[in-house]
Motif scaffolding. Structure first.
Motif, short mmCIF file in Angstrom:
data_model
loop_
_atom_site.label_atom_id
_atom_site.label_comp_id
_atom_site.label_asym_id
_atom_site.label_seq_id
_atom_site.Cartn_x
_atom_site.Cartn_y
_atom_site.Cartn_z
N ALA A 1 29.48 -6.21 -29.45
CA ALA A 1 28.37 -7.10 -29.12
C ALA A 1 27.23 -6.89 -30.11
CB ALA A 1 27.89 -6.82 -27.70
N LEU A 2 26.71 -7.99 -30.61
CA LEU A 2 25.74 -7.92 -31.70
C LEU A 2 24.51 -7.10 -31.32
CD1 LEU A 2 25.57 -9.10 -34.61
CD2 LEU A 2 24.15 -10.91 -33.65
N HIS A 3 24.00 -7.31 -30.12
CA HIS A 3 22.79 -6.60 -29.72
C HIS A 3 23.04 -5.10 -29.58
CE1 HIS A 3 24.77 -7.28 -25.87
NE2 HIS A 3 23.94 -6.42 -25.29
N GLU A 4 24.23 -4.73 -29.13
CA GLU A 4 24.56 -3.31 -28.98
C GLU A 4 24.73 -2.64 -30.34
OE1 GLU A 4 27.97 -3.08 -26.51
OE2 GLU A 4 26.91 -3.69 -24.68
N VAL A 5 25.38 -3.33 -31.27
CA VAL A 5 25.58 -2.77 -32.61
C VAL A 5 24.24 -2.64 -33.33
CG1 VAL A 5 26.65 -3.17 -34.86
CG2 VAL A 5 27.94 -3.65 -32.77
N ALA A 6 23.40 -3.65 -33.22
CA ALA A 6 22.09 -3.59 -33.88
C ALA A 6 21.23 -2.47 -33.31
CB ALA A 6 21.38 -4.93 -33.74
N ALA A 7 21.22 -2.33 -31.99
CA ALA A 7 20.44 -1.26 -31.37
C ALA A 7 20.97 0.11 -31.79
CB ALA A 7 20.47 -1.40 -29.85
N GLY B 1 17.73 -1.51 -42.14
CA GLY B 1 17.95 -2.94 -41.98
C GLY B 1 19.31 -3.26 -41.42
N PHE B 2 19.47 -4.53 -41.06
CA PHE B 2 20.71 -5.06 -40.47
C PHE B 2 20.93 -6.43 -41.09
CE2 PHE B 2 23.20 -7.24 -37.24
CZ PHE B 2 24.03 -6.26 -36.72
N ARG C 1 13.36 -2.98 -32.41
CA ARG C 1 11.91 -2.93 -32.54
C ARG C 1 11.43 -2.79 -33.98
NH1 ARG C 1 12.35 -5.07 -28.72
NH2 ARG C 1 11.71 -4.59 -26.58
N ARG C 2 12.18 -2.09 -34.82
CA ARG C 2 11.71 -1.86 -36.18
C ARG C 2 12.71 -2.29 -37.24
NH1 ARG C 2 14.68 1.49 -38.52
NH2 ARG C 2 15.86 3.09 -37.42
N LEU C 3 13.95 -2.55 -36.87
CA LEU C 3 15.02 -2.87 -37.82
C LEU C 3 14.67 -4.11 -38.62
CD1 LEU C 3 17.80 -1.41 -38.16
CD2 LEU C 3 18.79 -3.26 -36.79
N ARG C 4 14.75 -4.01 -39.96
CA ARG C 4 14.54 -5.18 -40.81
C ARG C 4 15.76 -6.10 -40.72
NH1 ARG C 4 9.49 -6.09 -42.75
NH2 ARG C 4 10.25 -6.86 -44.72
N LEU C 5 15.52 -7.39 -40.72
CA LEU C 5 16.55 -8.40 -40.48
C LEU C 5 16.83 -9.15 -41.78
CD1 LEU C 5 14.78 -9.70 -37.25
CD2 LEU C 5 16.53 -7.91 -37.38
N HIS C 6 18.00 -8.92 -42.35
CA HIS C 6 18.33 -9.46 -43.66
C HIS C 6 19.37 -10.57 -43.57
CE1 HIS C 6 16.85 -6.04 -46.40
NE2 HIS C 6 16.54 -5.65 -45.18
N THR C 7 19.15 -11.64 -44.31
CA THR C 7 20.24 -12.57 -44.59
C THR C 7 20.86 -12.13 -45.91
OG1 THR C 7 18.76 -14.13 -45.74
CG2 THR C 7 19.12 -14.49 -43.40
N ASN C 8 22.14 -11.85 -45.87
CA ASN C 8 22.80 -11.26 -47.05
C ASN C 8 24.16 -11.94 -47.31
OD1 ASN C 8 23.56 -9.57 -49.15
ND2 ASN C 8 24.35 -7.98 -47.82
N ALA D 1 34.75 2.01 -32.21
CA ALA D 1 34.80 2.54 -33.58
C ALA D 1 33.52 2.22 -34.33
CB ALA D 1 36.01 1.98 -34.31
N THR D 2 32.96 1.05 -34.10
CA THR D 2 31.72 0.67 -34.78
C THR D 2 30.57 1.58 -34.37
OG1 THR D 2 32.42 -1.65 -34.86
CG2 THR D 2 30.08 -1.22 -35.16
N LEU D 3 30.43 1.81 -33.08
CA LEU D 3 29.34 2.66 -32.59
C LEU D 3 29.52 4.10 -33.07
CD1 LEU D 3 28.96 1.30 -28.94
CD2 LEU D 3 27.67 0.65 -30.99
N GLU D 4 30.75 4.56 -33.11
CA GLU D 4 31.01 5.92 -33.61
C GLU D 4 30.67 6.03 -35.09
OE1 GLU D 4 35.08 6.56 -32.62
OE2 GLU D 4 34.66 7.18 -30.54
#
Length: 300
Positions: free
Chosen positions: A22-28, A37-38, A73-80, A286-289
């Motif tokens: 889930a995108l919100h879980e991975v970003a957090a 950044g993300f 709260r602080r993660l920079r948000l990148h379009t890449n 695996a992603t969270l780990e």
């Protein structure tokens, strides 16, 4: 050195997005791990043939990064990166300003001219005009974000005394430009805050229609040239440079950690300010780990 996490893309035609979780879980989790950044890429209409040969799907970067903004709260948000010529510059400016406003000033707008003919055809954009359209975008974005009235005559539009709100929090939103060509590097030196070069074998550069950068040493020389050109243009700010670090053994971040640290140190010495890493998209667990292990090994 700052680290940016690229949400794993889904290759092929059989699978859907979010296999990595889930995108919100991975970003957090990326934020907790210490990532700066993300980022997300963009392919609104990839061809089945390209996907079958290893191409990937993507989420809409602005919609998805707006969702990420609410989970962090602080993660920079990148379009890449997002392909500038695919959009009318006013719609692009509005989407970017909206994400920046709602996130409290965290967007980094990575832009490229694009390379995939089938997507240009699907979207009704003349690929031969992509450089003209890209320069129009660079003209319009700061005018739009100023929140003041302006007019602009473009190749396919005529804006007469328009005014756009809300203003983004950042004036301007940082623009990072992708591509290795002399034209891209000149644009970066004169008009952008960051560079997203592509370093790899010639066949990789040929596939995305840009000049080849085959080694870290070659990249170092180009970074110096870009920054010298920026200084000659009267700029005093530092241009960020992004580097995508890809190594299969990095799938297990604690394996060969000393070798990776040495490689990252060499990349930083070359003038790079931000490293992009990703992980296998096998399972959400695996992603969270991966994020936790990478953060504790290389960031904290």
């Amino acid at each position: 050195m700052r680290f940016i996490y690229h949400y794993p893309e889904t290759n092929g035609t059989e699978r859907d997005m979010l296999d990595a979780g889930a995108l919100h879980e991975v970003a957090a989790a990326a934020e907790r791990a210490g990532f700066y950044g993300f980022c997300l890429s963009e392919h609104p209409a990839p061809s089945a043939r390209w996907l079958a040969s290893g191409g990937h799907q993507s989420l809409d970067p602005f919609v998805a990064l707006g969702y990420v903004a609410a989970a962090t709260r602080r993660l920079r948000l990148h379009t890449n990166l997002t392909v500038g010529p695919y959009r009318n510059p006013f719609l692009l400016a509005k989407a970017a300003a909206t994400v920046d406003k709602l996130s409290g000033g965290r967007l980094v707008l990575g832009l490229g001219t694009g390379y995939m003919k089938t997507e240009f055809f699907a979207l009704g954009v003349d690929m031969a005009e992509r450089n003209v359209l890209f320069d129009e975008i660079l003209d319009v974005l700061p005018l739009h974000w100023s929140g003041e009235p302006f007019s602009y005559q473009g190749l396919h539009f005529d804006a007469r005394n328009v005014i756009a709100r809300p203003r983004p929090v950042q004036i301007p939103i940082p623009i990072w430009i992708g591509g290795n060509s002399k034209l891209s590097r000149r644009r970066i030196a004169e008009r952008a805050q960051g560079w997203m070069p592509l370093v790899g074998p010639p066949e990789l550069s040929a596939a995305v229609r840009t000049a080849a950068i085959g080694s870290l040493g070659e990249l170092t020389g180009m970074i110096n040239e870009v920054r010298e050109a920026a200084a000659a243009a009267g700029r005093s700010d530092t241009i960020d440079v992004q580097y995508s670090y890809k190594d299969r053994s990095l799938a297990s971040p604690t394996v060969e950690a000393d070798r990776h640290r040495e490689a990252l140190a060499e990349i930083e010495k070359a003038g790079v300010t931000a490293i992009v890493v990703s992980s296998p998209s096998s399972t959400p667990t695996a992603t969270l780990e991966f994020l936790e292990a990478f953060g504790s090994t290389y960031i904290s």
